[in-house]
Scaffold this active site. Structure first.
Site, PDB file in Angstrom:
ATOM      1  N   HIS A 135      -3.789  14.150   0.895  1.00 30.27           N
ATOM      2  CA  HIS A 135      -4.133  13.219   1.977  1.00 30.27           C
ATOM      3  C   HIS A 135      -3.103  13.317   3.092  1.00 30.27           C
ATOM      4  CE1 HIS A 135      -5.130   9.544   4.134  1.00 30.27           C
ATOM      5  NE2 HIS A 135      -3.914   9.077   3.908  1.00 30.27           N
ATOM      6  N   GLU A 161      -8.835   4.369  -2.925  1.00 27.01           N
ATOM      7  CA  GLU A 161      -7.555   4.103  -3.587  1.00 27.01           C
ATOM      8  C   GLU A 161      -7.810   3.411  -4.929  1.00 27.01           C
ATOM      9  OE1 GLU A 161      -4.408   2.407  -1.299  1.00 27.01           O
ATOM     10  OE2 GLU A 161      -5.146   3.225   0.610  1.00 27.01           O
ATOM     11  N   GLU A 173     -10.719   4.221   2.826  1.00 30.54           N
ATOM     12  CA  GLU A 173      -9.760   5.008   2.052  1.00 30.54           C
ATOM     13  C   GLU A 173      -9.985   4.735   0.572  1.00 30.54           C
ATOM     14  OE1 GLU A 173      -6.041   5.866   5.102  1.00 30.54           O
ATOM     15  OE2 GLU A 173      -5.729   4.374   3.538  1.00 30.54           O
ATOM     16  N   GLN A 195      -5.135   2.405  14.783  1.00 30.20           N
ATOM     17  CA  GLN A 195      -3.950   2.814  14.023  1.00 30.20           C
ATOM     18  C   GLN A 195      -3.070   3.801  14.789  1.00 30.20           C
ATOM     19  OE1 GLN A 195      -4.920   4.453  10.149  1.00 30.20           O
ATOM     20  NE2 GLN A 195      -2.831   5.116   9.753  1.00 30.20           N
ATOM     21  N   ASP A 226      -9.233   0.754   1.229  1.00 25.94           N
ATOM     22  CA  ASP A 226      -8.326   0.362   2.317  1.00 25.94           C
ATOM     23  C   ASP A 226      -8.969   0.753   3.648  1.00 25.94           C
ATOM     24  OD1 ASP A 226      -6.098  -0.272   3.852  1.00 25.94           O
ATOM     25  OD2 ASP A 226      -5.082   1.625   3.421  1.00 25.94           O
ATOM     26  N   ASP A 282       0.846  -1.193   0.000  1.00 24.49           N
ATOM     27  CA  ASP A 282       0.000   0.000   0.000  1.00 24.49           C
ATOM     28  C   ASP A 282       0.883   1.244   0.000  1.00 24.49           C
ATOM     29  OD1 ASP A 282      -2.441   1.320  -0.011  1.00 24.49           O
ATOM     30  OD2 ASP A 282      -2.502   1.475   2.169  1.00 24.49           O
ATOM     31  N   THR A 326      -9.781  -5.444   3.062  1.00 20.91           N
ATOM     32  CA  THR A 326      -9.438  -4.513   1.979  1.00 20.91           C
ATOM     33  C   THR A 326     -10.278  -4.960   0.784  1.00 20.91           C
ATOM     34  OG1 THR A 326      -7.157  -4.395   2.819  1.00 20.91           O
ATOM     35  CG2 THR A 326      -7.549  -3.556   0.586  1.00 20.91           C
ATOM     36  N   GLU A 362     -10.597  12.859   7.034  1.00 14.89           N
ATOM     37  CA  GLU A 362     -10.237  14.159   6.451  1.00 14.89           C
ATOM     38  C   GLU A 362     -11.470  15.041   6.308  1.00 14.89           C
ATOM     39  OE1 GLU A 362      -7.527  13.720   2.950  1.00 14.89           O
ATOM     40  OE2 GLU A 362      -7.670  11.587   3.421  1.00 14.89           O
ATOM     41  N   LYS A 391      -5.352  -2.009   9.602  1.00 14.50           N
ATOM     42  CA  LYS A 391      -5.564  -2.109   8.158  1.00 14.50           C
ATOM     43  C   LYS A 391      -5.768  -3.544   7.696  1.00 14.50           C
ATOM     44  CE  LYS A 391      -4.053   2.198   6.939  1.00 14.50           C
ATOM     45  NZ  LYS A 391      -4.671   3.095   5.938  1.00 14.50           N
ATOM     46  N   ARG A 400      -9.011   3.951  12.716  1.00 16.36           N
ATOM     47  CA  ARG A 400      -8.102   5.051  13.060  1.00 16.36           C
ATOM     48  C   ARG A 400      -7.644   5.043  14.505  1.00 16.36           C
ATOM     49  NH1 ARG A 400      -6.367   6.146   8.123  1.00 16.36           N
ATOM     50  NH2 ARG A 400      -8.059   6.848   6.743  1.00 16.36           N
TER      51      ARG A 400
END
Lengths: 441, 441
Positions: free
Chosen positions: A148, A215, A213, A254, A247, A141, A271, A387, A267, A251
């Site tokens: 970002h 991606e 996420e 993380q 992904d 990844d 996925t 975000e 993570k 949080r």
């Protein structure tokens, strides 16, 4: 004139599969993306197919007919299995031969007897189920969107949001291959450790800050031997194509676990990728120059060349949609959370490949790169909810009256992608959909 | 009395393979570790074998004979392939059945006609070549030695060497499976980016601070489904066994690239494992209580239980040896750099498994865990050269007059491991050897 273009990009080309040219269809004859499928609920073997309109062209069936020959037939035979890895190893000349042969067979001027035989190999997408398109040996990844990095960095390290290596390195870390799933994946909210604000000791419980996420899924076609670099100039010969990738990220888990060695449990629970892989050849009309802000450092020589500057970027439009359990029950449908383009990414796909192999790391056919979260510079262009809500401080209002700071149980997140510009056929990526189930335990 | 012990641990047991009980032999009848092999340079298919003395017992050959039955025969049949993954999936009862059956066949009181048939399945280890014992889907590298964390942390963050999560989490990150190699692996010094001290911009070149890391290779036997935790109490039922692992590390590349997402190119150019996997059952006599320093926090409930406290640790003696090109040419042999034991590790193997799956991550048969660098508390117990030389400041003097701050081209690094204590048979792990070749530019 773009030297990458050929007659398979001709926007005037039409297929005898009428649905291919319906308004908003992701899969016109200029696209021809690959997936691995079977009829839903059947005990058929999985095999590869190519999308045309609302149909899948069954390459397993086509490979035993008489409509293909030479390299295209070799390619189709390699597709008659439950993963695209073998097809990937055949390389760009075979990928191209099969695309061009399928284009000819599906085009409205194909000989009627050929078209009739091919018609017998079509399966409606609505009757198909999909699996991962490749057996992924290693999943990497990346972290290549500066917007970002800035958006998340400002939450974590306001005084120093971007690490000094960002403008020098297409940053990446190794991800978990065992929990990759195809669109439709449903997973339980992960349990884990997190450190509540101000606390001295972590607590155990369900993730409270679950995120997605946005991606791209980049599939390695041909690999390299250990110890051999793939130079930037040859990097794209090793890329088969591109899908969508979510992904999923926990949080709270993380931010407690990631120092000093990076994200792990945050993570590796799920996925989600889209079933369809759009080939690099199909994306040729949407290439753009790769640029960097004038004040930013000149990349090291192994990360820059003329071809990459000329056409390293790709304008892939991307959207994230959220469908809550309530919206599903009401039938009010998903709500769009954000919209951006891959053209903003700081590092190109070729740069990712060159960097990944500069120290001698071997890539294998079917290896997967996540592009890293794709966030654009403007408001509403962020590729993760953390975000959009500034770390959960500013909730998003959904059209049905709900609001979200992070994902809730029952939420489905949909990624969509397409390319369009005047004078070219619009081509789409289909959809990646994943659903959050309640935590177990 | 250790409830894990049975007659296969009897230190008085002897094999009719005389070399099994030679002084210092790693492979007495109490050990019986697994590898995948064939006769060197032959075109034979690779298949699994078990070490006894200086021989390999060919399980592919034994599986077609009449010396095994029931679960043991099922196990041997699953071993007649080029990777142990299928055998792993059969689970602890089959692993145990095969061990016990092989023990009986190899014991000095085996019926002569049985022993004679088994003798026909022996291949001298000196005539064998090995490959990776399993097809590794995902490789995870842990970071579970507090002495290693302190030694390296003091170099990087003198004021704050250990991150606050260390005593709460068996920290880990995902590693690269594609560059795993078996003992004998030779790899080129990686090229890459590093930031010279005091510089504002990175430079590209061959790694200048190449290191090894002394680790154990922990093989997952049975996996778990995505979304299902493996609780601590059942964790060891999912572990097949243990080998040696060298996590080669490019320190200059690592320290520049690793913020914020962890090591990537610094670790993914090569990782070397020993051919032999010692089963958890063979290690039973060497179990020790798992303890933590009294002042350290009580782990969260999912990471502690009575069984882990009673016998979570394993006393595996470990050594690192270095053989320079000059020492090879002189015939002066390798020099020992350090010596320690796995018993010092802060987190146990069961805790690694429980943590890895607490969020729902699926493990598959053949997945590999690196234990993390194993450093003990005393001088000369460090598992990486960066610790022994304090970041290259204090060179190590080798017996032949050379010195080392980091690894040089031509250096071979050998890892060795064994268990011994009074009243029990000494069992060994064999060796993991890897050699540094000059960089390719």
């Amino acid at each position: 004139m773009n030297a990458m273009l050929n007659h398979t990009h001709d926007p005037a080309a039409r297929s005898w599969v009428a649905s291919a040219h319906a308004e908003g269809c992701d899969f016109p004859i200029q696209n021809l993306p690959y997936a691995v499928f079977r009829r839903t609920g059947s005990r058929e073997p999985y095999r590869a197919g190519v999308a045309i309109g609302d149909q899948v062209l069954d390459l397993g069936a086509l490979a035993v007919g008489r409509q293909l020959e030479g390299a295209a037939l070799d390619g189709a035979r390699a597709c008659a299995t439950s993963a695209l890895n073998e097809f990937f190893t055949l390389g760009p000349s075979v990928w191209r031969a099969l695309r061009h042969a399928l284009f000819a067979l599906l085009k409205d001027d194909a000989a009627p007897e050929l078209a009739e035989a091919v018609r017998g190999c079509l399966v409606p997408q609505a009757e198909a189920e999909f699996k991962l398109p490749a057996n992924v040996g290693d999943y990497t990844d990346f972290y290549t969107s500066i917007d970002h990095a800035l958006n998340v960095g400002r939450l974590l390290r306001p005084e120093d949001p971007i690490t000094p290596n960002f403008q020098w390195i297409p940053i990446a870390y190794h991800g978990r291959a065992s929990t990759l799933g195809v669109s439709g994946q449903r997973f339980h909210r992960p349990m884990g450790q997190a450190l509540p604000p101000g606390a001295k000791a972590p607590v155990y419980g369900p993730c409270a800050r679950l995120d997605y996420e946005l991606e791209l899924a980049i599939y390695i076609g041909k690999g390299n031997a250990a110890g051999e670099q793939i130079p930037l100039a040859k990097a794209e010969q090793h890329i088969f194509g591109i899908g969508l990738l979510n992904d999923w990220s926990a949080r709270d888990i993380q931010f407690w676990e990631m120092a000093p060695l990076g994200p792990f449990l945050a993570k590796n629970f799920a996925t989600t990728v889209s079933p369809w892989i759009v080939t690099l050849e199909a994306l040729a009309p949407y290439r753009l120059p790769w640029t960097r802000p004038a004040q930013d450092p000149q990349p090291l020589a192994y990360l820059e060349d003329e071809a990459n500057r000329a056409a390293g970027a790709i304008d892939i439009r991307l959207e994230v949609w959220l469908e809550s359990e309530k919206a599903r029950a009401e039938g009010s449908g998903p709500a769009r959370l954000s919209s951006t383009s891959f053209k903003h990414q700081y590092w190109s796909i070729a740069q990712m490949v060159a960097h990944h192999t500069v120290g001698g790391c071997s890539l294998n056919a079917g290896d997967l790169f996540g592009s890293g979260t794709i966030s654009g510079p403007g408001p509403g262009e962020a590729g993760a909810i953390i975000e959009l809500t500034r770390g959960g401080q500013k909730p998003i209002a959904l059209p049905n009256g709900e609001e979200r700071r992070f994902l809730e149980d029952g939420d489905a997140v949909l990624l969509r992608g397409w390319c369009e510009k005047p004078g070219h056929a619009r081509i789409g990526f289909g959809e990646s959909r994943g659903t959050v189930l309640a935590a177990r335990a």
